[in-house]
Design a protein around this motif. Structure first.
Motif, PDB file in Angstrom:
ATOM      1  N   LEU A 121      39.273  94.660  38.823  1.00 49.70           N
ATOM      2  CA  LEU A 121      38.452  94.060  40.050  1.00 49.70           C
ATOM      3  C   LEU A 121      38.461  92.559  39.663  1.00 49.70           C
ATOM      4  N   THR A 122      38.350  92.139  38.776  1.00 56.02           N
ATOM      5  CA  THR A 122      38.187  90.676  38.328  1.00 56.02           C
ATOM      6  C   THR A 122      39.524  89.767  37.969  1.00 56.02           C
ATOM      7  N   VAL A 123      40.483  90.631  37.581  1.00 55.52           N
ATOM      8  CA  VAL A 123      41.695  90.097  37.162  1.00 55.52           C
ATOM      9  C   VAL A 123      42.102  89.179  37.986  1.00 55.52           C
ATOM     10  N   PRO A 124      42.081  89.252  39.577  1.00 59.13           N
ATOM     11  CA  PRO A 124      42.438  88.086  40.241  1.00 59.13           C
ATOM     12  C   PRO A 124      41.671  87.016  40.348  1.00 59.13           C
ATOM     13  N   PHE A 125      40.456  87.272  40.039  1.00 57.56           N
ATOM     14  CA  PHE A 125      39.457  86.044  40.091  1.00 57.56           C
ATOM     15  C   PHE A 125      40.022  85.176  38.788  1.00 57.56           C
ATOM     16  N   GLY A 126      40.170  85.787  37.737  1.00 58.94           N
ATOM     17  CA  GLY A 126      40.720  84.800  36.597  1.00 58.94           C
ATOM     18  C   GLY A 126      41.742  84.241  37.034  1.00 58.94           C
ATOM     19  N   LEU A 127      42.837  84.643  37.696  1.00 56.34           N
ATOM     20  CA  LEU A 127      44.205  84.230  38.160  1.00 56.34           C
ATOM     21  C   LEU A 127      44.071  82.986  39.042  1.00 56.34           C
ATOM     22  N   TRP A 133      42.764  76.365  40.546  1.00 60.16           N
ATOM     23  CA  TRP A 133      41.547  75.502  40.398  1.00 60.16           C
ATOM     24  C   TRP A 133      41.724  74.930  38.856  1.00 60.16           C
ATOM     25  N   LYS A 134      42.646  75.117  38.001  1.00 60.60           N
ATOM     26  CA  LYS A 134      42.986  74.734  36.739  1.00 60.60           C
ATOM     27  C   LYS A 134      41.758  74.922  35.903  1.00 60.60           C
ATOM     28  N   LEU A 135      40.844  75.956  36.012  1.00 62.37           N
ATOM     29  CA  LEU A 135      39.751  75.837  35.032  1.00 62.37           C
ATOM     30  C   LEU A 135      40.096  76.453  33.755  1.00 62.37           C
ATOM     31  N   SER A 136      39.459  75.719  32.607  1.00 61.99           N
ATOM     32  CA  SER A 136      39.545  76.259  31.362  1.00 61.99           C
ATOM     33  C   SER A 136      39.435  77.491  30.857  1.00 61.99           C
ATOM     34  N   PHE A 137      39.517  78.011  29.792  1.00 59.55           N
ATOM     35  CA  PHE A 137      39.403  79.521  29.278  1.00 59.55           C
ATOM     36  C   PHE A 137      37.850  79.633  29.118  1.00 59.55           C
ATOM     37  N   LYS A 138      37.247  78.842  28.674  1.00 54.07           N
ATOM     38  CA  LYS A 138      35.792  79.044  28.780  1.00 54.07           C
ATOM     39  C   LYS A 138      35.290  79.237  30.179  1.00 54.07           C
ATOM     40  N   LYS A 139      35.396  78.178  30.736  1.00 53.50           N
ATOM     41  CA  LYS A 139      34.872  78.217  32.165  1.00 53.50           C
ATOM     42  C   LYS A 139      35.293  79.523  32.873  1.00 53.50           C
ATOM     43  N   THR A 179      34.232  90.817  33.004  1.00 54.43           N
ATOM     44  CA  THR A 179      34.370  89.676  32.087  1.00 54.43           C
ATOM     45  C   THR A 179      35.727  89.729  31.367  1.00 54.43           C
ATOM     46  N   LEU A 180      36.214  91.076  30.911  1.00 58.27           N
ATOM     47  CA  LEU A 180      37.345  91.246  30.183  1.00 58.27           C
ATOM     48  C   LEU A 180      38.441  90.855  31.276  1.00 58.27           C
ATOM     49  N   GLY A 181      38.197  91.593  32.412  1.00 60.05           N
ATOM     50  CA  GLY A 181      39.210  91.518  33.544  1.00 60.05           C
ATOM     51  C   GLY A 181      39.492  89.902  34.057  1.00 60.05           C
ATOM     52  N   GLY A 182      38.480  89.138  34.113  1.00 59.49           N
ATOM     53  CA  GLY A 182      38.884  87.891  34.650  1.00 59.49           C
ATOM     54  C   GLY A 182      39.370  87.095  33.615  1.00 59.49           C
ATOM     55  N   THR A 183      38.993  87.374  32.096  1.00 53.06           N
ATOM     56  CA  THR A 183      39.703  86.725  31.146  1.00 53.06           C
ATOM     57  C   THR A 183      41.287  87.380  31.190  1.00 53.06           C
ATOM     58  N   CYS A 184      41.690  88.141  31.203  1.00 50.85           N
ATOM     59  CA  CYS A 184      42.762  88.955  31.331  1.00 50.85           C
ATOM     60  C   CYS A 184      43.679  88.083  32.445  1.00 50.85           C
ATOM     61  N   GLY A 185      43.098  87.858  33.689  1.00 48.27           N
ATOM     62  CA  GLY A 185      43.541  87.269  34.563  1.00 48.27           C
ATOM     63  C   GLY A 185      44.040  85.728  34.183  1.00 48.27           C
ATOM     64  N   TYR A 186      43.221  85.345  33.437  1.00 46.35           N
ATOM     65  CA  TYR A 186      43.482  83.821  32.882  1.00 46.35           C
ATOM     66  C   TYR A 186      44.652  83.741  31.980  1.00 46.35           C
ATOM     67  N   LEU A 187      44.483  84.952  31.073  1.00 37.62           N
ATOM     68  CA  LEU A 187      45.737  84.990  29.996  1.00 37.62           C
ATOM     69  C   LEU A 187      47.180  85.386  30.749  1.00 37.62           C
ATOM     70  N   ILE A 188      47.089  86.198  31.540  1.00 33.94           N
ATOM     71  CA  ILE A 188      48.560  86.246  32.489  1.00 33.94           C
ATOM     72  C   ILE A 188      48.817  85.559  33.367  1.00 33.94           C
ATOM     73  N   GLU A 189      47.861  84.413  33.619  1.00 38.06           N
ATOM     74  CA  GLU A 189      48.488  83.508  34.474  1.00 38.06           C
ATOM     75  C   GLU A 189      49.993  82.977  34.338  1.00 38.06           C
ATOM     76  N   PRO A 190      50.151  82.669  33.100  1.00 34.53           N
ATOM     77  CA  PRO A 190      51.772  82.021  33.087  1.00 34.53           C
ATOM     78  C   PRO A 190      52.772  82.948  33.450  1.00 34.53           C
ATOM     79  N   LEU A 191      52.598  84.324  33.396  1.00 34.96           N
ATOM     80  CA  LEU A 191      53.434  85.185  33.835  1.00 34.96           C
ATOM     81  C   LEU A 191      53.481  85.322  35.551  1.00 34.96           C
ATOM     82  N   PHE A 192      52.061  85.116  35.882  1.00 36.65           N
ATOM     83  CA  PHE A 192      52.208  85.222  37.385  1.00 36.65           C
ATOM     84  C   PHE A 192      52.644  84.121  38.195  1.00 36.65           C
ATOM     85  N   ALA A 193      52.514  82.811  37.419  1.00 37.68           N
ATOM     86  CA  ALA A 193      53.042  81.434  37.842  1.00 37.68           C
ATOM     87  C   ALA A 193      54.593  81.593  37.982  1.00 37.68           C
TER      88      ALA A 193
END
Length: 204
Positions: A121-127, A133-139, A179-193
């Protein structure tokens, strides 16, 4: 499962028309007044992000039960034991660690599908937060947790006290999974980009 997925998305589609008028169009006007032009790319991003958030919200509140149905519920309000979903999966599915033939059937059972849905549900949110919006990992982690907490409190309050009691469970595992889903979205962003031209995010 389809009863919990498709009606909310259809409702989100029609609601989105009004959200576009109330939020996205004024945003475009502000962009034009500030920069003298409108970035179609930015407007598209705000459109898609708004639609995603509406879909996510509707998925956690719909379908709406009747007041009388909720009034007669005797189900628990909260589940506060971390990783209870994992224990439930192990003890209530056909999954057996030493039997590979049980792996795929276990993944088709609700004990897996429901937690997996909360994660996705929140994987796209992290992406969105990292790529657009270029937010940092912690944010991103904090924002994902806050979004999940908003969802859970919405459910715990009985849709802001419209209902006499909650009709969905406040679950600490949902906080963890979202929270893990949003974090995963952040981590896979380079592949998505890589699906977009290098200048795509630079225009933002």
């Amino acid at each position: 499962m389809s009863a919990y997925v498709f009606p909310p998305i259809v409702s989100a589609f029609f609601t989105f028309i009004f959200i576009a008028l109330l939020a996205v169009i004024p945003y475009a006007v502000l962009q034009y007044r500030k920069y003298g032009s409108i970035s179609k790319l930015k407007v598209l991003i705000v459109f898609s992000f708004s639609f995603y958030l509406i879909c996510a919200y509707y998925l956690i509140i719909l379908p709406l039960p009747s007041q009388s149905f909720v009034a007669h519920l005797h189900t628990p309000w909260m589940q506060l034991v971390p990783f209870n979903a994992l224990h439930y999966f192990i003890t209530n599915t056909v999954f057996r660690p030493l039997d590979p033939s049980t792996y795929v059937p276990a993944l088709k059972q609700s004990a897996f599908l429901q937690p997996f849905f909360n994660f996705m549900l929140t994987v796209p949110f992290g992406l969105y937060l990292r790529y657009f919006w270029k937010l940092s990992f912690k944010k991103v982690v904090l924002a994902s947790f806050c979004l999940s907490l908003f969802f859970e409190l919405t459910q715990l309050s009985g849709l802001y006290f419209i209902y006499p009691r909650p009709y969905r469970l406040f679950d600490v595992d949902d906080l963890i999974l979202n929270t893990l889903g949003g974090t995963c979205g952040y981590l896979i962003e380079p592949l998505f980009a890589k699906l977009f031209p290098p200048t795509f995010s630079a225009q933002l």
